[in-house]
Scaffold this active site. Structure first.
Site, PDB file in Angstrom:
ATOM      1  CD  GLU A   1      99.999 -37.128 -20.672  1.00 58.21           C
ATOM      2  OE1 GLU A   1     100.987 -37.472 -21.338  1.00 58.21           O
ATOM      3  OE2 GLU A   1      98.987 -37.834 -20.548  1.00 58.21           O
TER       4      GLU A   1
ATOM      5  CD  GLU B   1      95.385 -37.748 -22.975  1.00 52.81           C
ATOM      6  OE1 GLU B   1      96.159 -38.712 -23.024  1.00 52.81           O
ATOM      7  OE2 GLU B   1      95.700 -36.615 -23.368  1.00 52.81           O
TER       8      GLU B   1
HETATM    9  C1  GAL Z   1      99.063 -39.592 -23.452  1.00 52.72           C
HETATM   10  C2  GAL Z   1      99.173 -38.448 -24.419  1.00 52.72           C
HETATM   11  C3  GAL Z   1      98.410 -38.670 -25.684  1.00 52.72           C
HETATM   12  C4  GAL Z   1      98.484 -40.092 -26.209  1.00 52.72           C
HETATM   13  C5  GAL Z   1      98.324 -41.108 -25.094  1.00 52.72           C
HETATM   14  C6  GAL Z   1      98.527 -42.550 -25.513  1.00 52.72           C
HETATM   15  O1  GAL Z   1     100.085 -39.556 -22.524  1.00 52.72           O
HETATM   16  O2  GAL Z   1      98.696 -37.266 -23.829  1.00 52.72           O
HETATM   17  O3  GAL Z   1      98.848 -37.730 -26.607  1.00 52.72           O
HETATM   18  O4  GAL Z   1      99.556 -40.292 -27.001  1.00 52.72           O
HETATM   19  O5  GAL Z   1      99.205 -40.843 -24.059  1.00 52.72           O
HETATM   20  O6  GAL Z   1      99.863 -42.892 -25.484  1.00 52.72           O
END
Ligand code: GAL
Length: 543
Positions: free
Chosen positions: A229, A445
């Site tokens: 990201e 994710e």
């Molecule tokens: C994503 C990030 C993770 C985690 C997740 C939940 O954007 O890559 O590290 O924190 O959000 O907020």
């Protein structure tokens, strides 16, 4: 391809850059009051209590006849700073996240990743727990400053060996690693040396680091991401560079010139690392490399031209700035040029374009949530013309909850206002990516926090039905996308393996499909983990 002796040679010979002797390691850490865990040796795993493996009742039924392909990738994710702990152990240097946690007031409750889930020492137990649930892929990141405490130069042998050991252990236990090189924890030494990713020297330092990791793990790890990201990381660069407004970082914060330079250097660093990767491992085999994207899936709040333009502008800045050079044509979107063309935004040279275009094997999207978008009060044109406007340059306002609308679920938590259960937005987001970029898509994710979960007892937190509902809704969309819309969604990775350090909100928000009791460092499977296991067992063909 450079031989392993290249890495071993580096291990033996290199000197720290800019630091002359051993005590410089202590200088690196001066002013950080780092806590250590009671356990500071790799622990051999104890058997998992059978009582923990009893599945919960009242799961949503799996009734429809759809399937996912047999090579569908499902897994769980984490990142180094959020789970490892062992912050100063075995030669790790500080990252900007150690600094944010120790030297600013920006983190809720002044929480730090010093100990976190102590995964550095408990990785064997954590692996056994994944194995017990039949998880085939584990996506995690490397701490750059653990391998290179100074960001470049001297390799920390113990740190590198740790990752080799962890990868070996995963593979021995039938779990395939997915490695992200860099998940926001930029080495503080490089930040000090030249101001971090705003400086073009960051590019080659990243590529050198990537090469070390490809060399050390490339014979074992086939799936790689360069960056997690960059959209969010470049906002952190802005925060770290002290140009941020005094708002909570990331929310309501907008791109500026620091951000612009960071994005540019991201593209070059990513593309050059991918060039090295492909020279080593070739293409058109089972090696893949990409980077992970963060943006909300959006739709205009109303059909008005202004709201439509606002949605387009949101995507130009949050998505296109990062994706168009790579997946389309080596160029930034028009709106980005209009905003930053007179502020030193550089065009990529023809040679750079060649490297950047097609430098990702699939589109990885962290598609947590979606939102309607509207034009700012006073109209879009007035905002675009006024660089002092709080919404400049996007000139798009993400709308939270709309009365009478069922499109967005209940607030996930007070500390994660950006996140609601939005499966229809999720489907539209994937469709938009597919239509625009025509490439394989991996959901790298997704996951959710739950309102006040941090206040529940362990027994109650394990019963995370809201998280089950979230995954159920998103996964049904994945089934539809694959089976009905013929979109090549190739994988789905759940965030997160277990509760962990959630950046600016510390431990006050839980995202895990396992509960972590931070006092005892015991883990407990939550209902959502069983749901995910059963879902993929049911739908992946010949699983
Ligand atoms: C994503 C990030 C993770 C985690 C997740 C939940 O954007 O890559 O590290 O924190 O959000 O907020």
């Amino acid at each position: 391809m450079k031989p392993l002796s290249y890495v071993l040679g580096l291990l033996a010979s290199q000197q720290p850059v800019g630091y002359q002797n051993l005590s410089d390691f202590e200088k690196l850490w001066s002013g950080y009051d780092v806590k250590t865990a009671p356990v500071t040796k790799v622990v051999e795993p104890a058997p998992i209590p059978t009582s923990q493996l009893i599945p919960p009742p009242n799961m949503p039924p799996f009734e429809n006849p759809l399937t996912l392909p047999s090579d569908f990738v499902w897994g769980v994710a984490s990142s180094a700073y959020q789970i490892e702990g062992a912050a100063k152990d075995e030669g790790r240097g500080p990252s900007i996240w150690d600094t944010l946690a120790h030297k600013t007031d920006l983190i809720k409750n002044h929480d730090t990743g010093d100990v976190a889930c102590n995964h550095y020492y408990l990785y064997k137990e954590d692996t056994q727990r994944l194995k017990a649930m039949g998880v085939p892929y584990y996506s995690f990141s490397i701490s750059w400053s653990r391998v290179l405490p100074y960001g470049k130069g001297k390799i920390n042998k113990a740190g590198l060996q740790h990752y080799i050991d962890e990868v070996d252990y995963l593979l021995e236990n039938g779990i395939e690693p997915i490695v992200t090189l860099f998940h926001w924890d930029y080495p503080q030494a490089l930040q000090d040396l030249y101001g971090g990713f705003v400086d073009e020297r960051a590019v080659n330092d990243f590529v050198d680091y990537a090469e070390i990791m490809f060399e050390a793990l490339g014979s074992k790890v086939k799936k790689w991401y360069t960056f997690n990201e960059p959209q969010v990381f470049c906002m952190h660069m802005k925060v770290v560079s002290k140009t941020a407004r005094k708002e909570i970082p990331m929310f309501g914060n907008t791109p500026d010139e620091v951000y612009m330079k960071c994005v540019h250097n991201f593209h070059l660093a990513h593309a050059k690392a991918v060039e090295v990767f492909r020279e080593k491992f070739g293409r058109d085999n089972d090696y893949t490399i990409s980077y992970k994207n963060a943006f909300a899936s959006v739709r205009p709040l109303t059909e008005s031209a202004e709201d439509r333009q606002a949605a387009e502008r949101y995507l130009a800045f949050a998505q296109g700035w990062f994706t168009d050079p790579i997946y389309l044509n080596g160029e930034y979107p028009e709106a980005v040029w209009e905003a930053f063309g007179d502020k030193g935004l550089r065009e990529f040279t023809e040679e750079e374009k060649k490297l950047i275009i097609d430098s990702a094997d699939h589109f990885a999207w962290d598609g947590y949530s979606g939102q309607p978008v509207k034009a700012p009060d006073g109209g879009i044109a007035a905002c675009i013309a006024n660089e002092k406007h709080p919404r400049w340059p996007e000139c798009a306002v993400l709308v939270d909850q709309v009365e009478g609308d069922w499109m967005r679920g209940a607030k996930s938590s007070d500390d994660t206002p950006w996140l609601r259960n939005t499966p229809q937005f999720f489907r539209e987001g994937v469709m938009q990516i597919w239509k625009k970029f025509k490439t394989d898509i991996v959901i790298a994710e997704v996951g959710t926090s739950i309102y006040n979960e941090q206040k529940l007892s362990i027994a109650d937190a394990r019963y995370d039905s809201d998280r089950v509902e979230y995954y159920h809704a998103y996964l049904r969309e994945v089934l539809k996308l694959v089976n009905e819309y013929n979109v090549p969604v190739k994988g789905f990775v759940a965030w997160s393996i277990y509760d962990n350090f959630e950046w600016f909100v510390g431990y006050d928000v839980r995202f895990g499909i396992q509960y972590v009791d931070y006092e005892t460092q015991k883990r407990y499977f939550k209902k959502s983990f069983f749901y995910l296991r059963d879902f993929f067992n049911h739908y992946i063909a010949n699983y």
